[in-house]
Design a protein around this motif. Structure first.
Motif, mmCIF file in Angstrom:
data_model
loop_
_atom_site.group_PDB
_atom_site.id
_atom_site.type_symbol
_atom_site.label_atom_id
_atom_site.label_comp_id
_atom_site.label_asym_id
_atom_site.label_seq_id
_atom_site.Cartn_x
_atom_site.Cartn_y
_atom_site.Cartn_z
ATOM 1 N N PRO A 42 51.944 -22.471 -18.605
ATOM 2 C CA PRO A 42 52.359 -22.840 -19.984
ATOM 3 C C PRO A 42 53.949 -23.253 -19.783
ATOM 4 O O PRO A 42 54.854 -23.085 -18.708
ATOM 5 C CB PRO A 42 52.692 -21.362 -20.412
ATOM 6 C CG PRO A 42 51.672 -20.520 -19.375
ATOM 7 C CD PRO A 42 51.659 -21.361 -18.251
ATOM 8 N N ASP A 46 57.095 -20.325 -23.572
ATOM 9 C CA ASP A 46 56.213 -19.392 -23.724
ATOM 10 C C ASP A 46 56.107 -18.359 -22.588
ATOM 11 O O ASP A 46 55.577 -18.235 -21.920
ATOM 12 C CB ASP A 46 54.815 -20.156 -23.746
ATOM 13 C CG ASP A 46 53.631 -19.288 -24.055
ATOM 14 O OD1 ASP A 46 53.844 -17.936 -24.222
ATOM 15 O OD2 ASP A 46 52.385 -19.768 -24.066
ATOM 16 N N ASN A 49 52.765 -15.745 -21.746
ATOM 17 C CA ASN A 49 51.757 -16.707 -20.982
ATOM 18 C C ASN A 49 52.475 -17.119 -19.560
ATOM 19 O O ASN A 49 51.333 -17.169 -18.652
ATOM 20 C CB ASN A 49 51.206 -17.603 -21.833
ATOM 21 C CG ASN A 49 50.267 -17.122 -22.971
ATOM 22 O OD1 ASN A 49 49.738 -16.255 -22.872
ATOM 23 N ND2 ASN A 49 50.427 -17.626 -24.112
#
Length: 83
Positions: A42, A46, A49
């Motif tokens: 990712p 992010d 994640n």
């Protein structure tokens, strides 16, 4: 204890493990059930994640059997603290 029993017992912890402990379980679980990371990383923004992806990718090359054994050992390490 087998892998699936350790997974069920870890899900039933009465207290929530810290984020770093959760990521230890997560990475080993994904390596145990899927194998090497098979999705693109990712984006850097992010964070959640990205941390999960990194935890999984850390075990790249580990066989699924070895990952399951490591997951069980991790469960046994934290069970007295959280079960």
């Amino acid at each position: 204890m087998d892998f699936h029993t350790a997974c069920e017992k870890a899900k039933a912890f009465t207290k929530k493990p810290s984020d770093s402990e959760f990521l230890e379980f997560y990475g080993l679980y994904k390596q145990s059930t899927i194998g090497d990371v098979n999705i693109p990383a990712p984006g850097a923004l992010d964070l959640k994640n990205k941390a999960k992806w990194d935890a999984w990718n850390k075990h790249k090359g580990l066989s699924q059997d070895a990952a399951q054994a490591a997951y069980i050992a991790t469960y046994e390490k934290y069970a007295p603290k959280y079960a």
